[in-house]
Design a protein around this motif. Structure first.
Motif, PDB file in Angstrom:
ATOM      1  N   UNK A  42     145.494 -40.971  60.248  1.00 52.21           N
ATOM      2  CA  UNK A  42     143.363 -39.651  61.382  1.00 52.21           C
ATOM      3  C   UNK A  42     142.228 -40.504  60.200  1.00 52.21           C
ATOM      4  N   UNK A  43     142.270 -41.078  59.039  1.00 50.63           N
ATOM      5  CA  UNK A  43     141.006 -41.132  58.595  1.00 50.63           C
ATOM      6  C   UNK A  43     140.488 -42.051  58.969  1.00 50.63           C
ATOM      7  N   UNK A  44     140.977 -43.445  59.672  1.00 52.62           N
ATOM      8  CA  UNK A  44     141.342 -44.910  60.800  1.00 52.62           C
ATOM      9  C   UNK A  44     140.161 -44.046  61.369  1.00 52.62           C
ATOM     10  N   UNK A  45     141.048 -43.569  62.233  1.00 54.30           N
ATOM     11  CA  UNK A  45     140.429 -43.163  63.416  1.00 54.30           C
ATOM     12  C   UNK A  45     139.396 -42.230  63.437  1.00 54.30           C
ATOM     13  N   UNK A  46     138.964 -41.651  62.462  1.00 57.12           N
ATOM     14  CA  UNK A  46     137.719 -40.466  62.567  1.00 57.12           C
ATOM     15  C   UNK A  46     136.834 -41.406  61.902  1.00 57.12           C
ATOM     16  N   UNK A  47     137.165 -42.204  61.398  1.00 60.00           N
ATOM     17  CA  UNK A  47     136.027 -43.225  60.020  1.00 60.00           C
ATOM     18  C   UNK A  47     134.863 -43.555  61.429  1.00 60.00           C
ATOM     19  N   UNK A  48     134.636 -43.585  63.194  1.00 62.08           N
ATOM     20  CA  UNK A  48     133.556 -43.761  63.165  1.00 62.08           C
ATOM     21  C   UNK A  48     132.384 -42.812  63.022  1.00 62.08           C
ATOM     22  N   UNK A  49     132.857 -41.147  62.402  1.00 64.14           N
ATOM     23  CA  UNK A  49     132.047 -40.210  62.317  1.00 64.14           C
ATOM     24  C   UNK A  49     131.190 -40.794  60.833  1.00 64.14           C
ATOM     25  N   UNK A  50     131.419 -42.338  59.950  1.00 67.04           N
ATOM     26  CA  UNK A  50     130.687 -41.869  59.136  1.00 67.04           C
ATOM     27  C   UNK A  50     129.938 -43.331  58.777  1.00 67.04           C
ATOM     28  N   UNK A  51     129.476 -43.204  59.972  1.00 72.18           N
ATOM     29  CA  UNK A  51     128.810 -44.883  59.895  1.00 72.18           C
ATOM     30  C   UNK A  51     128.519 -45.016  61.317  1.00 72.18           C
ATOM     31  N   UNK A  52     127.021 -46.361  61.395  1.00 73.20           N
ATOM     32  CA  UNK A  52     126.182 -46.371  62.535  1.00 73.20           C
ATOM     33  C   UNK A  52     126.173 -47.979  63.391  1.00 73.20           C
ATOM     34  N   UNK A  53     127.674 -48.429  63.170  1.00 69.79           N
ATOM     35  CA  UNK A  53     127.905 -49.616  63.725  1.00 69.79           C
ATOM     36  C   UNK A  53     127.311 -49.911  64.426  1.00 69.79           C
ATOM     37  N   UNK A  54     126.440 -51.442  64.889  1.00 68.65           N
ATOM     38  CA  UNK A  54     126.093 -51.364  66.449  1.00 68.65           C
ATOM     39  C   UNK A  54     126.831 -52.276  66.480  1.00 68.65           C
ATOM     40  N   UNK A  55     127.550 -51.443  67.610  1.00 72.84           N
ATOM     41  CA  UNK A  55     128.714 -51.705  68.292  1.00 72.84           C
ATOM     42  C   UNK A  55     128.688 -51.505  69.832  1.00 72.84           C
ATOM     43  N   UNK A  56     129.777 -51.998  70.752  1.00 73.04           N
ATOM     44  CA  UNK A  56     130.234 -51.266  72.294  1.00 73.04           C
ATOM     45  C   UNK A  56     130.929 -50.163  72.019  1.00 73.04           C
ATOM     46  N   UNK A  57     130.852 -49.089  71.913  1.00 70.57           N
ATOM     47  CA  UNK A  57     132.152 -48.193  72.621  1.00 70.57           C
ATOM     48  C   UNK A  57     133.405 -48.941  72.031  1.00 70.57           C
ATOM     49  N   UNK A  58     133.556 -49.899  73.302  1.00 70.00           N
ATOM     50  CA  UNK A  58     135.072 -50.690  73.504  1.00 70.00           C
ATOM     51  C   UNK A  58     135.147 -51.123  72.314  1.00 70.00           C
ATOM     52  N   UNK A  59     134.026 -52.331  72.117  1.00 70.40           N
ATOM     53  CA  UNK A  59     134.687 -53.049  71.306  1.00 70.40           C
ATOM     54  C   UNK A  59     134.870 -52.303  69.929  1.00 70.40           C
ATOM     55  N   UNK A  60     134.633 -50.953  69.758  1.00 70.86           N
ATOM     56  CA  UNK A  60     134.579 -50.653  68.623  1.00 70.86           C
ATOM     57  C   UNK A  60     136.068 -50.127  68.325  1.00 70.86           C
ATOM     58  N   UNK A  61     135.874 -48.873  69.169  1.00 73.33           N
ATOM     59  CA  UNK A  61     137.953 -48.679  69.392  1.00 73.33           C
ATOM     60  C   UNK A  61     138.727 -50.061  69.707  1.00 73.33           C
ATOM     61  N   UNK A  62     138.370 -51.533  70.006  1.00 73.65           N
ATOM     62  CA  UNK A  62     139.720 -52.604  70.105  1.00 73.65           C
ATOM     63  C   UNK A  62     139.557 -52.791  68.222  1.00 73.65           C
ATOM     64  N   UNK A  63     138.231 -53.004  67.656  1.00 78.43           N
ATOM     65  CA  UNK A  63     138.237 -52.885  65.998  1.00 78.43           C
ATOM     66  C   UNK A  63     139.523 -52.002  65.666  1.00 78.43           C
TER      67      UNK A  63
END
Length: 397
Positions: free
Chosen positions: A158-179
């Motif tokens: 849950x922490x890994x999945x929700x970690x996108x809320x704490x950063x602003x990585x310059x990455x497309x949504x698809x690539x972020x999901x893949x990572x």
């Protein structure tokens, strides 16, 4: 839809809109720094209109947090209902759903101190029920995992999945999901019971100056009750002096919070110097940074307090140097991760992917400490370091 049914749906729609606006502001600014007037302005309504739906700000916070749990349950229903879906399909579906609404998975982790005991119990019970469903599909009948390992891994997921809320990585949504999916796969292959033991943490030296006594007292009070709900008089009373006497050492409460952050930053920087002095191998340096981070965040409340209350300093000029120091610290991890992967023969990932991976790993221990989930167990630090290193490690299939 008939006119009558449309009218009937409007109150529910309006209530949800108000909740969504409030959740956005609570995440962006922090609960203590958002007023009912702020929420009304953001939603384009009057304050009386807001009070027709919610008794007060805490009532609205409770509704926003529980709405997030509703979202978590809904996305879980959808992910688990796919016919003949594999565990890996389910993992991706879960992460995609949470990444689309990261506030749903993160808001209550930041605001538990402001909810009532009853609200916190409801959130915890419903979230545990969701995570048990995750465990059933992701681990199946794996009898090599104990119940507590399944629980710890799904909380970390849950922490890994929700970690996108704490950063602003310059990455497309698809690539972020893949990572995120790749990091989650690494996580789910781990076995917390195999975490290598860590040497006992060296307790912090007792404070010898009044300034450090004030920082110690404030750090514990902020951790227990939240920055906004603690006054300077209470901090002074905790060290046996009057509130006005505190100002002989710090010009404001915000300066005390900055001082707490500076102490934790100095401890982290000491870990950085030791890591680089001990090795020139990127993977070993990164492992050493994980160890020092876990040591710092579990030894005192300072680091967690500083991280959790960063919103309180966002507009404070005196805090700019501290915030920049914290950014540079995380940037070191992000620089090291691609080097470690390349040295392991995995190919060099970009900075965007590295940022996603680093924040996924940091979120595991940050969330656990914030929620006080297992922090009293002697093996807590060892298991957190093990999970973080596993998430950051090169993927060998």
């Amino acid at each position: 839809m008939t006119v009558q049914s449309a009218r009937a749906s409007r109150p529910a729609d309006r209530r949800r809109q108000l909740i969504d606006h409030a959740a956005d502001l609570f995440v962006q600014r922090g609960y203590p720094h958002v007023s009912m007037a702020d929420i009304a302005r953001a939603a384009g309504v009057t304050a009386p209109s807001l009070y027709r739906h919610f008794a007060d700000k805490r009532d609205l916070l409770g509704a926003a947090v529980l709405s997030g749990v509703d979202d978590l349950e809904t996305c879980t229903d959808r992910a688990l209902s796919a016919p003949q879906a594999t565990a890996d399909d389910t993992l991706r579906a879960l992460i995609e759903a949470i990444a689309k609404r990261p506030d749903s998975a993160s808001l209550w982790r930041w605001t538990g101190a402001y909810l009532s005991d009853e609200q916190n119990r409801e959130v915890a019970l419903r979230t545990r029920a969701v995570l048990r469903r995750w465990a059933d599909i992701l681990f199946g009948d794996d009898h090599g995992l104990t119940d507590w390992e399944r629980s710890q891994l799904t909380w970390a997921l849950l922490s890994v999945a929700g970690s996108s809320a704490v950063h602003k990585a310059r990455l497309s949504p698809t690539r972020e999901i893949d990572e995120l999916v790749g990091r989650a796969r690494r996580l789910l292959r781990l076995r917390p019971s195999l975490a290598p033991p860590r040497p006992p943490a060296i307790p912090a030296l007792p404070s010898t100056t009044r300034r450090d006594e004030i920082l110690d007292a404030a750090s514990h009070l902020f951790a227990e009750r939240g920055y906004a709900d603690v006054g300077v008089d209470e901090i002074g009373a905790a060290v046996g002096i009057s509130g006005p006497s505190v100002y002989n050492h710090f010009p404001s409460k915000a300066a005390i919070l900055v001082g707490i952050g500076q102490r934790s930053a100095a401890r982290l920087e000491a870990g950085v110097m030791a890591a680089y002095a001990a090795s020139d191998d990127p993977a070993q340096i990164l492992d050493a940074l994980v160890d020092s981070y876990v040591t710092v965040i579990t030894a005192t409340p300072d680091l967690s307090v500083s991280f959790n209350n960063a919103a309180a300093l966002a507009e404070d000029p005196a805090a700019r140097e501290l915030l920049e120091t914290q950014r540079r610290y995380v940037a070191r991890w992000i620089d090291l991760l691609p080097q470690a992967d390349a040295a392991a023969g995995e190919g060099r990932i970009g900075p965007g992917e590295a940022a996603v991976g680093v924040h996924a790993a940091l979120s595991i221990v940050n969330d656990a400490v914030r929620l006080r989930r297992g922090t009293s167990r002697p093996e807590f630090g060892a298991q957190m370091a093990y999970l973080m290193k596993g998430v950051l490690s090169a993927d060998r299939g």
